[in-house]
Design an enzyme around this catalytic site. Structure first.
Site, short mmCIF file in Angstrom:
data_model
loop_
_atom_site.label_atom_id
_atom_site.label_comp_id
_atom_site.label_asym_id
_atom_site.label_seq_id
_atom_site.Cartn_x
_atom_site.Cartn_y
_atom_site.Cartn_z
N GLU A 172 19.53 44.40 -2.49
CA GLU A 172 20.30 45.63 -2.67
C GLU A 172 21.76 45.26 -2.38
OE1 GLU A 172 19.18 48.88 -0.11
OE2 GLU A 172 20.81 50.10 -0.92
N ARG A 228 9.00 38.38 7.35
CA ARG A 228 10.43 38.13 7.49
C ARG A 228 10.68 36.91 8.35
NH1 ARG A 228 14.36 42.03 6.47
NH2 ARG A 228 13.35 43.73 5.38
N LYS A 279 21.60 43.72 7.26
CA LYS A 279 22.92 43.94 6.67
C LYS A 279 23.64 45.09 7.35
CE LYS A 279 20.98 43.85 2.63
NZ LYS A 279 20.70 44.15 1.24
P1 ATP Z 1 18.50 44.22 5.27
O1 ATP Z 1 17.76 44.93 6.35
O2 ATP Z 1 19.32 43.10 5.77
O3 ATP Z 1 19.23 45.15 4.36
P2 ATP Z 1 16.61 44.13 3.20
O4 ATP Z 1 15.24 43.57 3.13
O5 ATP Z 1 16.76 45.59 3.15
O6 ATP Z 1 17.34 43.52 4.45
P3 ATP Z 1 17.35 43.50 0.54
O7 ATP Z 1 18.67 43.34 -0.06
O8 ATP Z 1 16.53 44.64 0.12
O9 ATP Z 1 17.54 43.51 2.10
O10 ATP Z 1 16.52 42.15 0.45
C1 ATP Z 1 16.39 41.36 -0.70
C2 ATP Z 1 15.19 40.48 -0.54
O11 ATP Z 1 15.34 39.65 0.62
C3 ATP Z 1 13.94 41.30 -0.31
O12 ATP Z 1 12.92 40.79 -1.12
C4 ATP Z 1 13.63 41.13 1.15
O13 ATP Z 1 12.28 41.21 1.36
C5 ATP Z 1 14.21 39.74 1.43
N1 ATP Z 1 14.61 39.62 2.84
C6 ATP Z 1 15.51 40.37 3.51
N2 ATP Z 1 15.58 40.01 4.80
C7 ATP Z 1 14.71 38.98 4.96
C8 ATP Z 1 14.30 38.17 6.07
N3 ATP Z 1 14.83 38.35 7.29
N4 ATP Z 1 13.39 37.22 5.86
C9 ATP Z 1 12.86 37.03 4.64
N5 ATP Z 1 13.19 37.75 3.57
C10 ATP Z 1 14.09 38.73 3.71
MG MG Z 2 17.51 47.20 2.34
#
Ligand code: ATP
Ligand code: MG
Length: 559
Positions: A39, A263, A273
């Site tokens: 995102e 994760r 983020k």
């Molecule tokens: P954040 O909480 O930092 O916003 P998110 O999962 O909401 O993390 P996205 O931009 O939706 O962020 O993530 C893009 C991809 O990265 C998704 O497929 C998510 O599952 C993966 N991802 C995000 N954080 C991690 C992590 N700590 N370990 C492994 N994969 C991750």
């Molecule tokens: Mg997110």
């Protein structure tokens, strides 16, 4: 299918690789397609690196491909700055997306499919408030209650949904919900929300839409549109898989499949983020690319290489259980990488002047020293030696403890690649601070041609004062002082107040002047450093990537 790639079973496969391998072997798919779906609401962090490596490596390893898809369904938090940084970071990590795509490009198709669902009597417009909907949801042990709007006929729902789209209702006035099962043991299946009204400007679609699809309606259908075979997400989406499959089945479209992995988190870092954004917005760091940030752009600026980050992700691997990787693993990976390729240079961070009293004034000589003992091809360079030198302040002690092998009054030390010196006199200023040392050098002790017969245990680095240049050096420590910063509700409270020490006037050898940003060096005995983008030819700036630990001891043995 590229069989050559899939038949290599010499390596241990992770559970997702096993699934892919089996799917190819059984003929379920002829080739695979994965996607990385960020995102665009912030910069990528080290957790994302794990997901990027997983998805792209699957594509590469099994002769398939990987899309980069922006999951841009929330206009309020998203921005093109983030889109650009994410593309740059994925490429910098060394991956080449087959296509760069946007969920927002599928908004018209998703809207049409929502109408199909409504037409089948499988979705309805609900005017209940958010609180009412939550209250009707039930609990994991108690079934929910059906909304009073649940049985509105499809034609009426179609007209209402049209009104939602054309902006006739204010934000939050109603939502579109799937009509599934309010008694499902899976709470996600209790008539989940598919669309919400949001009169907001979107960074790509502008003001075209006043409704935006929820993750559950957008994600699986986007996967299906692209013919993604293996849609890999993190564990918290496991309960959503039933809904993911339900939507695809209702529409009769390409059956993408969702798989979950745990994760990856990092000690002394946060991988959210939202929390990282807070640090940027409140000015606790200089930006998303502050070299202390656990973001990809932060690591890049700090001097981490793509190879070291990929190696880190490979080492921590993937699994089904949450895992906090130790920061020392990441540091190990960058040391390993830079040890092989970073050129060695001399720098003195906190200079102490040394006058070689028996070396003639105005004379200089150039002494050869290795550029990288790990790499014979790196060659040698010549270091200027003259009457006035700099050494590190902490390589001298007036009252040394036993087994102190560096310089002390009357003591001897070897200057690396140069001569043995002996300290005759400590000169102090009016306030009693050490101002300079007067030493003698032993002309017969020249490195490589030593006939002095002297045995000296300590070897230190040094610079010729007149030939050296000034540089700013930034020493970084961990951004957080808590191993798990999320123990604090407010991560700001977990920050390490000493995470940055700036040395405005360090000295560097002439060969370090005028180097373009991004270049890596080992400063002998001090650590690995990288030229910062703030660097100017009149004032170079170096970031400490990581300290050396014990590697220098080995290289110092030979003087
Ligand atoms: P954040 O909480 O930092 O916003 P998110 O999962 O909401 O993390 P996205 O931009 O939706 O962020 O993530 C893009 C991809 O990265 C998704 O497929 C998510 O599952 C993966 N991802 C995000 N954080 C991690 C992590 N700590 N370990 C492994 N994969 C991750
Ligand atoms: Mg997110």
């Amino acid at each position: 299918m590229n069989t050559e790639k899939t038949t290599d079973t010499s390596e241990h496969l992770n559970f997702l690789e096993e699934i892919v391998e089996a799917d190819l072997a059984s003929g379920k798919y002829k080739s695979i397609l994965t996607r990385f779906p960020p995102e665009p609401n912030g910069y990528l962090h080290i957790g994302h690196a794990s997901s990027i490596c997983l998805n792209f490596d699957l594509g590469l390893k099994f002769g398939g491909a990987t899309n980069l898809r922006f999951d841009d369904t929330n206009p309020v938090t998203e921005d093109t700055e983030y889109v650009d940084s994410i593309i740059a970071d994925v490429r910098w990590l060394g991956f080449d997306p087959a296509q760069i795509l946007y969920t927002s490009d599928y908004f018209p198709q998703l809207y049409e499919w929502a109408k199909v669902l409504i037409g089948k009597g499988k979705a309805y417009v609900d005017f209940s408030s958010a609180e009412e909907i939550a209250a009707m949801k039930g609990t994991p042990t108690e079934p929910g209650k059906e909304s009073p709007y649940r049985n509105t006929p499809p034609e009426e729902n179609l007209a209402l949904f049209e009104k939602m789209k054309s902006g006739e209702f204010p934000d939050g006035h109603c939502v579109l919900r799937a009509k599934i099962d309010m008694a499902s043991p899976n709470m996600i299946m209790r008539d989940p929300l598919l669309y919400r009204i949001k009169h907001a400007h979107h960074h790509r679609t502008g003001d075209t839409w006043s409704i935006y699809p929820m993750y559950d309606w957008a994600h699986g259908q986007s996967d299906s549109i692209e013919h993604i075979t293996h849609s890999i997400c993190t564990l918290e989406f496991a309960p959503h898989r039933e809904l993911y499959d339900w939507c695809i089945e209702q529409l009769g479209i390409f059956p993408s499949r969702q798989y979950e992995f745990a994760r990856r988190n990092l000690s002394y870092a946060v991988t959210s983020k939202r929390k990282l954004k807070l640090l940027v917005e409140e000015g606790h760091v200089s930006g998303w690319d502050d070299p202390r940030m656990p973001t990809i752009s932060g690591y890049r600026r700090r001097g981490y290489t793509p190879e070291s980050i990929r190696e880190f992700c490979r080492r921590i691997g993937i699994g089904k259980r949450e895992n906090v990787a130790d920061m020392s693993v990441l540091e190990f990976c960058i040391r390993e990488d830079l040890n092989k390729r970073a050129l060695r240079r001399f720098a003195v961070l906190r200079p102490l002047k040394v006058v070689i009293t028996n070396y003639p004034e105005g004379q200089e000589e150039w002494l050869p020293t290795e550029n990288n003992p790990e790499d014979p091809d790196a060659g040698v360079r010549n270091l200027p030696f003259s009457r006035e030198l700099y050494i590190e302040q902490d390589d001298f002690m007036e009252n040394p403890p036993p087994k102190y092998f560096r310089l002390s009054p009357g003591g001897m030390v070897r200057l690396k690649s140069a001569f043995i010196i002996q300290c005759d006199e400590v000169i102090k200023d009016d306030s009693g601070n050490i101002a300079e040392l007067h030493c003698r050098y032993i002309p017969e002790s020249r490195s490589g041609q030593d006939t002095s017969g002297l045995k000296v245990k300590g070897v230190i680095h040094w610079l010729s004062a007149a030939h050296s240049k000034t540089a700013e050096v930034r020493l970084y420590d961990r951004l957080f002082q808590l191993e798990d910063p999320t123990e604090e509700k407010d991560v700001v409270k977990a920050l390490n107040p000493h995470s940055l020490e700036t040395i405005p006037e360090a000295r560097i050898e002439p060969a370090l002047a005028d180097i373009e940003p991004g270049r890596h060096f080992q400063f002998t005995r001090l650590g690995y450093f990288c030229v910062d983008p703030d660097s100017k030819s009149e004032k170079p700036v170096f970031n400490r990537t990581v300290t050396l630990k014990d590697t220098w001891a080995k290289e110092m043995k030979h003087g």
